[in-house]
Design an enzyme around this catalytic site. Structure first.
Site, PDB file in Angstrom:
ATOM      1  N   HIS A 280       0.837  -1.203   0.000  1.00  0.00           N
ATOM      2  CA  HIS A 280       0.000   0.000   0.000  1.00  0.00           C
ATOM      3  C   HIS A 280       0.880   1.264   0.000  1.00  0.00           C
ATOM      4  O   HIS A 280       0.720   2.149  -0.842  1.00  0.00           O
ATOM      5  CB  HIS A 280      -0.913  -0.026   1.231  1.00  0.00           C
ATOM      6  CG  HIS A 280      -1.808   1.163   1.359  1.00  0.00           C
ATOM      7  ND1 HIS A 280      -3.129   1.130   0.990  1.00  0.00           N
ATOM      8  CD2 HIS A 280      -1.587   2.424   1.802  1.00  0.00           C
ATOM      9  CE1 HIS A 280      -3.674   2.317   1.198  1.00  0.00           C
ATOM     10  NE2 HIS A 280      -2.755   3.128   1.703  1.00  0.00           N
ATOM     11  N   GLU A 281       1.815   1.317   0.921  1.00  0.00           N
ATOM     12  CA  GLU A 281       2.667   2.511   1.015  1.00  0.00           C
ATOM     13  C   GLU A 281       3.582   2.619  -0.203  1.00  0.00           C
ATOM     14  O   GLU A 281       3.877   3.726  -0.660  1.00  0.00           O
ATOM     15  CB  GLU A 281       3.485   2.495   2.312  1.00  0.00           C
ATOM     16  CG  GLU A 281       2.649   2.511   3.593  1.00  0.00           C
ATOM     17  CD  GLU A 281       1.581   3.603   3.650  1.00  0.00           C
ATOM     18  OE1 GLU A 281       1.781   4.679   3.048  1.00  0.00           O
ATOM     19  OE2 GLU A 281       0.526   3.374   4.293  1.00  0.00           O
ATOM     20  N   HIS A 284       1.761   4.478  -2.837  1.00  0.00           N
ATOM     21  CA  HIS A 284       1.881   5.929  -2.640  1.00  0.00           C
ATOM     22  C   HIS A 284       3.258   6.411  -3.118  1.00  0.00           C
ATOM     23  O   HIS A 284       3.387   7.446  -3.770  1.00  0.00           O
ATOM     24  CB  HIS A 284       1.740   6.276  -1.152  1.00  0.00           C
ATOM     25  CG  HIS A 284       0.328   6.243  -0.621  1.00  0.00           C
ATOM     26  ND1 HIS A 284      -0.677   7.027  -1.146  1.00  0.00           N
ATOM     27  CD2 HIS A 284      -0.244   5.548   0.398  1.00  0.00           C
ATOM     28  CE1 HIS A 284      -1.804   6.808  -0.452  1.00  0.00           C
ATOM     29  NE2 HIS A 284      -1.574   5.913   0.472  1.00  0.00           N
ATOM     30  N   GLU A 310      -4.781   7.935  -2.842  1.00  0.00           N
ATOM     31  CA  GLU A 310      -5.269   6.677  -2.287  1.00  0.00           C
ATOM     32  C   GLU A 310      -5.596   5.688  -3.408  1.00  0.00           C
ATOM     33  O   GLU A 310      -5.477   4.472  -3.235  1.00  0.00           O
ATOM     34  CB  GLU A 310      -6.503   6.978  -1.432  1.00  0.00           C
ATOM     35  CG  GLU A 310      -6.735   6.039  -0.286  1.00  0.00           C
ATOM     36  CD  GLU A 310      -5.567   5.857   0.676  1.00  0.00           C
ATOM     37  OE1 GLU A 310      -4.708   6.748   0.790  1.00  0.00           O
ATOM     38  OE2 GLU A 310      -5.530   4.794   1.302  1.00  0.00           O
TER      39      GLU A 310
HETATM   40 ZN    ZN Z   1      -3.004   5.234   1.896  1.00  0.00          ZN
END
Ligand code: ZN
Length: 520
Positions: A280-281, A284, A310
């Site tokens: 997830h990170e 980003h 997101e």
């Molecule tokens: Zn996030």
């Protein structure tokens, strides 16, 4: 002599500068703001990773100083005058320079509307509220938090008033987080999404639950971190310009184009935590690393908050790393890393375990399908609090009723109810939650467009290759930084405004197959 020199200096200053010189001066001022912001981010990163507890007081003071210096520069009237001077000549500027001017104006107008005295009051209240919440949540003590929440609500309303006129009192906060979005648009979008998701959740829950016991075994910390990081690197997270460290609450932070870091947390008894939070990170971070290097040091040199950002973390986490093709390639490698825990576990049971859908009380632990229902409940309550149609003292009950109606389970206490998220107890009320669901909707819309443009993406993923996907995302989203508005990026990249059709199709196909639901 001194007088003559001063006179000459005045003349030199009052002589109109060229467009180029003014623009260079604008960039110089903006780069100072960027650097002060990045310096503060380094302090925050250090605080969340390596700082000994004894550093807290000094660190708070140092971060506050940098924040103040940044704010002073951001509201400097000289910056406003430069923007005024340049705007009438915007048509003589390149497209990128014109975008920079647009963002500089947006950021400046936002900054000057909020008095420094208000910022100081909010900061003092936020830290007092946060410190109280840290103790009140485990103690299930809503009564202590209610007066803090009343005050936060009052401060949030005061904030909105700086941006009058607006249609809905939450609009200034929502627009700040997701440019172009309003409460009315959100309510319409969320009502439609709720209508589609609740029957899907009900249909899934009528089926036998997935067994996720294989995720809940003892997994070594170093192996977990190593595996997650190797996946992130293969996806395209450039470790020459990034690094991974441990923290309590995972995040991604950008100091410069050459330094975009991520953090993760490790749960020794659950393999999903570190693995998916790392991916997830990294999503980003890949967005930040993919921004056009020419934008470095300017407000264009970052990804767009919050739903757009997101959408990228969720695209990599859910559409890629929770997909079957992905695990066809990586599951044998995961089994090699954890032979004792997973060697006897077939791919199918691992795949259904990581995609288990189950009504639950806690948003951050929720699966892909029910997650949005948690978010929509919060947005709903936020809007009502701001409108004054819901009183703070009635929040716990409204929360329970909403959970029961939409998810089918209700918390027996406030610890797992309205005290669970830090957002309202640290920041404003309004604009805090919608980005998560916008991100989910956009993640599927972008992935569908990428797959349409490159039909080989799924088979590449099944071979552990991500070049075509990352290339498409970089070309269509990442490289633009903040140069385009979110709506423009969505339109250009997918040929349509934001639509939830691809997201619903994705959920129905994936979970219809996993839970053997009748075709919709
Ligand atoms: Zn996030």
């Amino acid at each position: 002599m001194a007088e003559v020199t001063a006179q000459m200096a005045i003349e030199r200053r009052s002589k109109p500068l060229s467009l180029e010189a003014n623009f260079a001066e604008l960039k110089r001022r903006l780069s100072e703001i960027y650097d002060l912001n990045a310096a503060k981010a380094v302090l925050t990163w250090d605080e969340a990773t390596y700082m000994p507890r004894g550093g807290a007081v000094a660190r708070g003071r140092q971060a506050a100083l940098l924040k103040r210096l940044e704010h002073e520069r951001a509201v400097d009237p000289a910056l406003g005058r430069l923007i005024d001077l340049l705007e009438p000549q915007a048509d003589k500027l390149s497209a990128a320079a014109a975008s920079l001017l647009r963002i500089a104006r947006r950021d400046f107008e936002r900054a000057i509307k909020v008095p420094a005295e208000y910022v100081a009051r909010v900061n003092a209240h936020s830290s007092a509220s946060y410190n109280a919440w840290v103790l009140a949540r485990p103690a299930n003590d809503f009564a202590t938090m209610a007066p803090f929440l009343e005050k936060t609500l009052e401060l949030s309303r005061e904030y909105a008033a700086f941006f009058t006129p607006y249609e809905h009192i939450a609009d200034p906060m929502i627009d700040e987080a997701d440019e172009g979005m309003t409460a009315a648009k959100l309510q319409c979008l969320f009502a439609a999404l709720r209508d589609e998701l609740t029957p899907l959740v009900r249909a899934i829950c009528a089926q036998p639950p997935a067994d996720d016991a294989c995720l809940r075994r003892a997994f070594g910390e170093a192996e977990q971190i190593g595996f997650g990081l190797s996946i992130a690197a293969q996806m395209g997270y450039d470790l020459e310009r990034g690094r991974l460290d441990k923290t309590r609450h995972p995040f991604c932070t950008r100091f410069a184009k050459g330094d975009v870091r991520i953090t993760t947390r490790v749960n020794a008894d659950h393999i999903g935590d570190a693995l998916f939070s790392t991916v997830h990170e990294a999503g980003h971070a890949m967005y930040e690393q993919g921004v056009d290097p020419a934008f470095e040091g300017t407000p264009l040199g970052k990804g767009i908050l919050s739903g757009m950002h997101e959408s990228q973390s969720r695209l990599w986490e859910n559409l890629v790393a929770r997909s079957r093709p992905f695990w066809e390639h990586y599951y044998p490698r995961l089994q090699e890393t954890f032979p004792g825990q997973l060697a006897a576990e077939p791919l199918e049971s691992f795949y259904s375990a990581i995609n288990k859908v189950e009504p639950s009380l806690i948003r951050t632990d929720a699966d892909e399908v029910t997650y949005n229902i948690h978010v929509m409940l919060r947005v709903d309550l936020e809007l009502k609090l701001l409108e004054g149609t819901l009183r703070v003292k009635d929040l716990p009950e409204a929360w329970r009723a909403g959970m029961q109606a939409d998810i089918g389970v209700a918390p027996s206490d406030d610890r797992d109810g309205c005290l669970q998220d830090v957002h309202w107890f640290f920041d404003r009320i309004g604009g805090e939650f919608q980005g998560y669901t916008i991100g989910n909707i956009l993640s599927a819309q972008f992935f569908a467009a990428a797959t349409k443009a490159n039909p080989d993406i799924a088979s590449e993923i099944a071979r552990g290759r991500f070049d075509a996907l990352l290339g498409w995302l970089t070309d269509n989203i990442y490289r633009h930084g903040r140069a385009l508005k979110p709506d423009e990026i969505v339109m250009r990249a997918t040929g349509s405004p934001m639509t939830m059709a691809p997201y619903l199709a994705y959920l129905r196909t994936k979970y219809g197959e996993l839970y053997r639901l009748p075709a919709h």
